[in-house]
Design an enzyme around this catalytic site. Sequence first.
Site, mmCIF file in Angstrom:
data_model
loop_
_atom_site.group_PDB
_atom_site.id
_atom_site.type_symbol
_atom_site.label_atom_id
_atom_site.label_comp_id
_atom_site.label_asym_id
_atom_site.label_seq_id
_atom_site.Cartn_x
_atom_site.Cartn_y
_atom_site.Cartn_z
ATOM 1 N N ALA A 1 4.421 4.310 2.791
ATOM 2 C CA ALA A 1 3.960 3.070 2.977
ATOM 3 C C ALA A 1 4.187 1.723 3.491
ATOM 4 O O ALA A 1 4.615 1.925 4.631
ATOM 5 C CB ALA A 1 4.471 2.600 0.891
ATOM 6 N N LYS A 2 3.717 0.596 2.732
ATOM 7 C CA LYS A 2 3.247 -0.601 3.885
ATOM 8 C C LYS A 2 3.557 -1.583 2.954
ATOM 9 O O LYS A 2 1.722 -1.574 1.720
ATOM 10 C CB LYS A 2 3.153 -0.878 4.804
ATOM 11 C CG LYS A 2 3.491 -1.363 6.189
ATOM 12 C CD LYS A 2 3.925 -0.523 7.074
ATOM 13 C CE LYS A 2 5.413 -1.359 8.307
ATOM 14 N NZ LYS A 2 6.050 -0.558 9.018
ATOM 15 N N GLY A 3 4.241 -3.068 3.457
ATOM 16 C CA GLY A 3 3.750 -4.092 2.742
ATOM 17 C C GLY A 3 3.307 -5.714 3.475
ATOM 18 O O GLY A 3 3.904 -5.229 4.625
ATOM 19 N N VAL B 1 0.977 -0.829 0.027
ATOM 20 C CA VAL B 1 0.163 -0.173 -0.255
ATOM 21 C C VAL B 1 0.490 1.199 0.015
ATOM 22 O O VAL B 1 2.121 1.194 1.017
ATOM 23 C CB VAL B 1 -0.977 -0.272 1.132
ATOM 24 C CG1 VAL B 1 -1.768 1.427 1.380
ATOM 25 C CG2 VAL B 1 -1.969 -1.150 1.211
ATOM 26 N N ASP C 1 10.213 -5.364 7.825
ATOM 27 C CA ASP C 1 9.158 -5.308 9.636
ATOM 28 C C ASP C 1 9.013 -6.725 10.521
ATOM 29 O O ASP C 1 9.943 -7.620 9.981
ATOM 30 C CB ASP C 1 7.847 -4.452 8.711
ATOM 31 C CG ASP C 1 7.178 -4.366 9.954
ATOM 32 O OD1 ASP C 1 7.039 -3.382 10.288
ATOM 33 O OD2 ASP C 1 6.340 -4.606 10.198
#
Length: 430
Positions: A118-120, A73, A159
């Site tokens: 962002a992050k995934g 995202v 992460d």
Amino acid sequence: MATATAVYKEPAPKLDRENPLESMMSRFDSAADILGLDDETYEVLKAADKQVIVHIPVTMDNGKVRVFEGYRVIHNTILGPSKGGIRYDQHVHLDEVKALAAWMTWKCAVVDIPYGGAKGGIICNPLEMSAGEVERLTRAYTVALKDVFGPDRDIPAPDMGTGPREMAWLMDEFSKTVGMTSPAVVTGKPLVMGGSLGRTEATGRGVMTSTLAALAKLNMQPENTSVAVQGFGNVGSWAAKLLFDKGLKIKAVSDISGAYWNADGINIDEALAYKNAHNGRLEGFSGATLMPDPSELLICDVDVLVPAAVEDVITEHNAADIKAKLIVEGANGPTSASADPIINDKGILVVPDILANSGGVTVSYFEWVQNKQGFKWSLDMVTERADRIMTDAFNKVYDTSQKYKIPMRIAAYVVAIDKVAQTYKYRGGF
Ligand code: NAD
């Protein structure tokens, strides 16, 4: 070629706690009201720019193909290329990834580094997968997102469930797809392949810097201050060690094995040595007493509480019992939105997550700058620059909280949203 055709997809998990996106948005709304954000900018900043869902077929060691669901995202890129980690966990959920992506936008803006958010994530259980399976999954995810990632587009990082090993595979696979070595596409890499000195301790160091800055505002002397730290992993153990070195008395620490208390102060060097010799856990540590209920750590008699483990541990059910005068959020989202008013009414000063734990993304940014420069900085240079950024950000958020007479959490959002909104005004839309 896979020898079997069975396709397995992990079931989508349900969120069993406060929805992180709603928690984030309630704080965002408070800050937007204070800033008098116009409707147009509000709508632009509220929604994620892009949400990519990929289904990744991976041949498992037993020869069967398993299809994993993954996300990336991009919340927005107004300040610069988007930045954010990749989480491998069974409980990865699109709403959570969206909240974490927005969090990254605010975190980068609050420390004034030129990144969007962002992050995934991939729904998987890396603990039940072999190294080969995790490697194939990571490489396949990279290929699936090759048009999203890029050193000037979107820069992932580790992460939960990922670390330098996965970042090395991602960097290698991305480099192959573009036909050149591209170290700046990802941060959190091993030191030998372009990682930065000082990255490991960066988040804990930022927690320490924020704690000392907050104590100064409260007119409290570090040598007369006691601390409880929840979580003894990367963030918690470094925060505890650096605060211990500054003369604070660490009366309680905890990890997944339990919470440990010593009214005379825990020797953190001994606790670290014990943890390193015992599979990364404090279980059986004799320098402190095991607390009967680990959640008591959050309400124990200390001046400073550092939640540095997981989300939503400070809630409307325990907030009223907290005795600390200062909470410094090492973890992301340790306080649920419903606990905020209780904490504020008690007059507890909270250094919020998007400020307190932003030392990590700050040194990730330094890693990217070094990769782009093709030049390595000394540890002193990294530390000195990171400390300056953290102190400046703390002062800016504190001054904003004083100016508007608002809690530091909302002040951090005000600083961040104002920066992104102002930049958006200059850049413009369509
Ligand atoms: P980690 O996996 O290294 O450590 C987590 C620690 O918490 C471990 O000691 C674990 O035993 C403990 N723990 C887990 N569940 C617990 C529970 N219920 N009660 C008490 N202890 C528990 O993780 P980390 O990198 O230190 O991250 C911790 C938090 O900080 C997360 O919220 C993460 O998103 C956030 N964070 C980390 C970084 C970073 O640079 N590592 C940066 C920003 C934010």
